[in-house]
Design an enzyme around this catalytic site. Sequence first.
Site, PDB file in Angstrom:
ATOM      1  CB  THR A 186     -73.374  31.486 -47.030  1.00  0.00           C
ATOM      2  OG1 THR A 186     -72.600  32.666 -46.930  1.00  0.00           O
ATOM      3  CG2 THR A 186     -72.487  30.277 -46.850  1.00  0.00           C
ATOM      4  CB  SER A 192     -64.994  31.808 -50.401  1.00  0.00           C
ATOM      5  OG  SER A 192     -64.676  31.686 -49.042  1.00  0.00           O
ATOM      6  NE  ARG A 365     -50.842  38.506 -10.480  1.00  0.00           N
ATOM      7  CZ  ARG A 365     -51.616  37.862  -9.617  1.00  0.00           C
ATOM      8  NH1 ARG A 365     -52.518  38.506  -8.908  1.00  0.00           N
ATOM      9  NH2 ARG A 365     -51.488  36.566  -9.466  1.00  0.00           N
ATOM     10  CD  GLN A 384     -47.224  40.595 -19.178  1.00  0.00           C
ATOM     11  OE1 GLN A 384     -46.691  39.516 -19.402  1.00  0.00           O
ATOM     12  NE2 GLN A 384     -48.469  40.686 -18.791  1.00  0.00           N
ATOM     13  CD  GLU A 475     -70.249  41.176 -44.318  1.00  0.00           C
ATOM     14  OE1 GLU A 475     -69.932  41.691 -45.405  1.00  0.00           O
ATOM     15  OE2 GLU A 475     -71.415  40.980 -43.972  1.00  0.00           O
ATOM     16  CG  ASP A 477     -61.369  32.746 -45.820  1.00  0.00           C
ATOM     17  OD1 ASP A 477     -61.369  32.209 -44.709  1.00  0.00           O
ATOM     18  OD2 ASP A 477     -60.377  32.780 -46.578  1.00  0.00           O
TER      19      ASP A 477
HETATM   20  C1  LIG Z   1     -71.591  32.882 -37.444  1.00  0.00           C
HETATM   21  C2  LIG Z   1     -71.741  33.024 -38.913  1.00  0.00           C
HETATM   22  C3  LIG Z   1     -72.610  33.953 -39.436  1.00  0.00           C
HETATM   23  C4  LIG Z   1     -72.797  34.059 -40.811  1.00  0.00           C
HETATM   24  N1  LIG Z   1     -73.761  34.901 -41.293  1.00  0.00           N
HETATM   25  C5  LIG Z   1     -74.065  34.844 -42.619  1.00  0.00           C
HETATM   26  C6  LIG Z   1     -75.187  35.555 -43.123  1.00  0.00           C
HETATM   27  O1  LIG Z   1     -75.935  36.215 -42.392  1.00  0.00           O
HETATM   28  N2  LIG Z   1     -75.463  35.454 -44.451  1.00  0.00           N
HETATM   29  C7  LIG Z   1     -74.683  34.736 -45.303  1.00  0.00           C
HETATM   30  O2  LIG Z   1     -74.981  34.701 -46.491  1.00  0.00           O
HETATM   31  N3  LIG Z   1     -73.598  34.055 -44.849  1.00  0.00           N
HETATM   32  C8  LIG Z   1     -73.290  34.079 -43.529  1.00  0.00           C
HETATM   33  N4  LIG Z   1     -72.204  33.377 -43.053  1.00  0.00           N
HETATM   34  C9  LIG Z   1     -71.391  32.602 -43.978  1.00  0.00           C
HETATM   35  C10 LIG Z   1     -70.013  33.204 -44.202  1.00  0.00           C
HETATM   36  O3  LIG Z   1     -70.123  34.380 -44.941  1.00  0.00           O
HETATM   37  C11 LIG Z   1     -69.145  32.133 -44.853  1.00  0.00           C
HETATM   38  O4  LIG Z   1     -68.850  31.199 -43.843  1.00  0.00           O
HETATM   39  C12 LIG Z   1     -67.886  32.713 -45.464  1.00  0.00           C
HETATM   40  O5  LIG Z   1     -68.211  33.424 -46.613  1.00  0.00           O
HETATM   41  C13 LIG Z   1     -66.857  31.632 -45.801  1.00  0.00           C
HETATM   42  O6  LIG Z   1     -67.422  30.615 -46.554  1.00  0.00           O
HETATM   43  P1  LIG Z   1     -67.257  29.092 -46.102  1.00  0.00           P
HETATM   44  O7  LIG Z   1     -67.604  28.988 -44.667  1.00  0.00           O
HETATM   45  O8  LIG Z   1     -68.023  28.278 -47.050  1.00  0.00           O
HETATM   46  O9  LIG Z   1     -65.726  28.794 -46.227  1.00  0.00           O
HETATM   47  P2  LIG Z   1     -64.932  28.276 -47.548  1.00  0.00           P
HETATM   48  O10 LIG Z   1     -65.116  29.233 -48.657  1.00  0.00           O
HETATM   49  O11 LIG Z   1     -65.288  26.862 -47.821  1.00  0.00           O
HETATM   50  O12 LIG Z   1     -63.483  28.357 -46.952  1.00  0.00           O
HETATM   51  C14 LIG Z   1     -62.921  27.310 -46.135  1.00  0.00           C
HETATM   52  C15 LIG Z   1     -61.410  27.470 -46.121  1.00  0.00           C
HETATM   53  O13 LIG Z   1     -60.919  27.343 -47.453  1.00  0.00           O
HETATM   54  C16 LIG Z   1     -60.077  28.413 -47.772  1.00  0.00           C
HETATM   55  N5  LIG Z   1     -60.302  28.827 -49.173  1.00  0.00           N
HETATM   56  C17 LIG Z   1     -61.493  28.948 -49.824  1.00  0.00           C
HETATM   57  N6  LIG Z   1     -61.285  29.421 -51.059  1.00  0.00           N
HETATM   58  C18 LIG Z   1     -59.964  29.629 -51.184  1.00  0.00           C
HETATM   59  C19 LIG Z   1     -59.114  30.149 -52.203  1.00  0.00           C
HETATM   60  N7  LIG Z   1     -59.606  30.582 -53.373  1.00  0.00           N
HETATM   61  N8  LIG Z   1     -57.805  30.255 -51.963  1.00  0.00           N
HETATM   62  C20 LIG Z   1     -57.272  29.848 -50.789  1.00  0.00           C
HETATM   63  N9  LIG Z   1     -58.018  29.367 -49.784  1.00  0.00           N
HETATM   64  C21 LIG Z   1     -59.333  29.254 -49.974  1.00  0.00           C
HETATM   65  C22 LIG Z   1     -60.502  29.556 -46.846  1.00  0.00           C
HETATM   66  O14 LIG Z   1     -59.385  30.402 -46.582  1.00  0.00           O
HETATM   67  C23 LIG Z   1     -60.944  28.815 -45.595  1.00  0.00           C
HETATM   68  O15 LIG Z   1     -59.857  28.643 -44.738  1.00  0.00           O
HETATM   69  C24 LIG Z   1     -72.018  33.267 -41.679  1.00  0.00           C
HETATM   70  C25 LIG Z   1     -71.096  32.358 -41.159  1.00  0.00           C
HETATM   71  C26 LIG Z   1     -70.979  32.199 -39.799  1.00  0.00           C
HETATM   72  C27 LIG Z   1     -70.070  31.137 -39.275  1.00  0.00           C
END
Ligand SMILES: Cc1cc2nc3c(=O)[nH]c(=O)nc-3n(C[C@H](O)[C@H](O)[C@H](O)COP(=O)(O)OP(=O)(O)OC[C@H]3O[C@@H](n4cnc5c(N)ncnc54)[C@H](O)[C@@H]3O)c2cc1C
Length: 692
Positions: A186, A192, A365, A384, A475, A477
């Site tokens: 990333t 993504s 409870r 519930q 892994e 979104d």
């Molecule tokens: C705690 C944590 C640990 C992580 N560890 C790693 C790691 O070790 N190595 C690594 O490489 N990455 C890591 N990541 C990154 C993670 O894999 C990315 O956050 C993830 O792939 C999503 O990318 P983004 O955050 O840029 O979201 P975006 O891609 O910008 O998405 C943001 C929003 O836009 C929407 N969206 C995006 N594209 C589309 C589409 N085509 N259609 C509809 N909606 C869309 C999504 O649904 C989402 O709601 C980590 C992230 C976190 C927060």
Amino acid sequence: MSSSSSSSGSVEAPEHEAQLTERRLRRLCSHLTPTAPPPRGADRLEMLACARAARLEVDTARLSEYMRGKHRGIQEKVYEYFNSRPDLQTPLEISKDEHRELCMRQLLGLVREAGIRPFQYVLEDPEKYLAIVEAAGSVDISLGIKMGVQYSLWGGSVINLGTKRHRDKYFDKIDSLEYPGCFAMTELHHGSNVQGLQTTATFDPITDQFVIDTPNDGAIKWWIGNAAVHGKFATVFAKLLLPTHDARGLADMGVHAFIVLIRDMETHETLPGIEIHDCGHKVGLNGVDNGALRFRSVRIPRENLLNRFGDVSRDGKYTSSLPTINKRFAATLGELVGGRVVLAYTSVGILKIAVAIATRYSLLRQQFGPPKKPEVSILDYQSQQHKLMPMLASSYAFHFATLYLVEKYSEMKKSHDDQLVGDVHSLSAGLKAYVTSYTAKSISICREACGGHGYAAVNRFGSLRNDHDIFQTFEGDNTVLLQQVAGDLLKQYKEKFQGGTLTVTWNYLRESMNTYLSQPNPVTARWESEEHLRDPKFQLDAFRYRTSRLLQSVAVRLQKHTKTLGSFGAWNRCLNHLLTLAESHIESVILAKFIEAVQRCPDASVRAVLKLACDLYALDRIWNDIGTYRNVDYVAPNKAKAIHKLADYLSFQVRNVAGELVDAFDLPDHVIRAPIAMKSEAYSQYTQYVGF
Ligand SMILES: Cc1cc2nc3c(=O)[nH]c(=O)nc-3n(C[C@H](O)[C@H](O)[C@H](O)COP(=O)(O)OP(=O)(O)OC[C@H]3O[C@@H](n4cnc5c(N)ncnc54)[C@H](O)[C@@H]3O)c2cc1C
């Protein structure tokens, strides 16, 4: 804020205020006095007496035995190790930095002291590996994720994207944690959309090296697990640029993966040309040290290219068995599905913990009751049951579906069969998205179902919710993953009409697409007997009919809109429809696997209780989407009503065996940990915790 003033008025007869206060005080005292909980089945609402069917007898041990995967032994070893090491248990209040150090010590302890070597199983026995990660995640979700970063992501990239030379050099030291590493895909501007990432790896034929660069701030690697503190290596995903002899200067060969040493092996100092910063305190998972990395002309040997799908020779020539950038990219990402399998599987483990806590507490409870009668367990309230029993049934459904995924994944790793690769890719995307979204919502419902005590950190919902929440995003979104599933379904659909074959997971479409093309049968649309509604054929047909219908209608819409909007615009115009299609398909797969698990269960009494949970799962889902079924007259009004009534009744029946169903998850008290969910003396454990 007290909740009793408004609610009690509607349930209790008016009394003198002093009497009321005294009665409330007595109740409060009885809760706070350390006594054993009432036996299960005592003090139930009288409605139980008029229940239509006898309560099922459940042999928890046998149910548990059937549920257990092959690798329960290794999970027990993990649980026992942490039970014997209280110093390695994560306290409720811990700073980010302490949590990170503790998490590393937990991992080192498991690998070096308890002798559990997860990496070996990544290759030899993925099912066993997943069992270990799930157990580690039950101890602390940060630990499960830290393990996943080391072995599935960093280790997985080396062994799956590299070749023999990489395995020979790195395997043992990744296994023993001498080489802690990161997976740097990333970037700040690209999550993504991995194909859009901008980090470059330019081949220098003079020195026989690649030069890694971060060309702008948007290309800084972001969120990289293990990078802020512990990692020594990183698998860096970058565009491979090769010098050409023509005017272009450099040819872009697409995204490839490279091993980069980021810290000195002796001093642990960050190496020259590399800048690392801490991503800081997160909403959850603070035991994992996520960092941001920038590269300035960092040179690595040519051998550090993970070259399974594409290689560069000494003279700068590129070779690959795969003809296009897109095919190489798909093959590279295809090798990384293991991470999704881990998340889907672990998410079910977390759901089980949340459901177990909420169910046990709801049995214990007691609030209100009929006039002049003892109070009743809150799980006797229909509301519930409605919150928790379909969720309990779903944890069973997801358990069998993810076991199936893990089996298929293991088979795929051994056979590399093309069809299986396609199936596992789509199934892991769909199940990861569906299950993690469901678990995230459910943890909040469980918290609320436990009232104020659900809000105490010691009862765990806060950390479960915060730590698990990001499962929906990393892994892949969930919204993006579901689109991959929809894309695959459309591909299969097209192939079917061109006379092609369907892969295993989609086989059902062949039959149900034909059924769909004929209109719903007006006679069966009115059938409403319990026997019919509990017939797996009716349930599965209903799920599959919905999927087939959604598929056919979205295909028609896409075709229509593509003419005016182009393919990107048409896809976007139909996006919500496509997501519903993907979820519907995944629900069909989950139900099919649950039905199979019920049918192959050799023990009649265990089979009966599983069948009950399976029927609740199926009818609850059909009822949730009843509008769709009604709109197309797949069910007539009388049948819709019967489905609703039966789903409520099954919830009530599951409530009667809810304690046994959560006991069969076989999670020891020291793994569940929430005082309100202890098998005995829950209240007294809770009062002791606060110091009484
Ligand atoms: C705690 C944590 C640990 C992580 N560890 C790693 C790691 O070790 N190595 C690594 O490489 N990455 C890591 N990541 C990154 C993670 O894999 C990315 O956050 C993830 O792939 C999503 O990318 P983004 O955050 O840029 O979201 P975006 O891609 O910008 O998405 C943001 C929003 O836009 C929407 N969206 C995006 N594209 C589309 C589409 N085509 N259609 C509809 N909606 C869309 C999504 O649904 C989402 O709601 C980590 C992230 C976190 C927060």
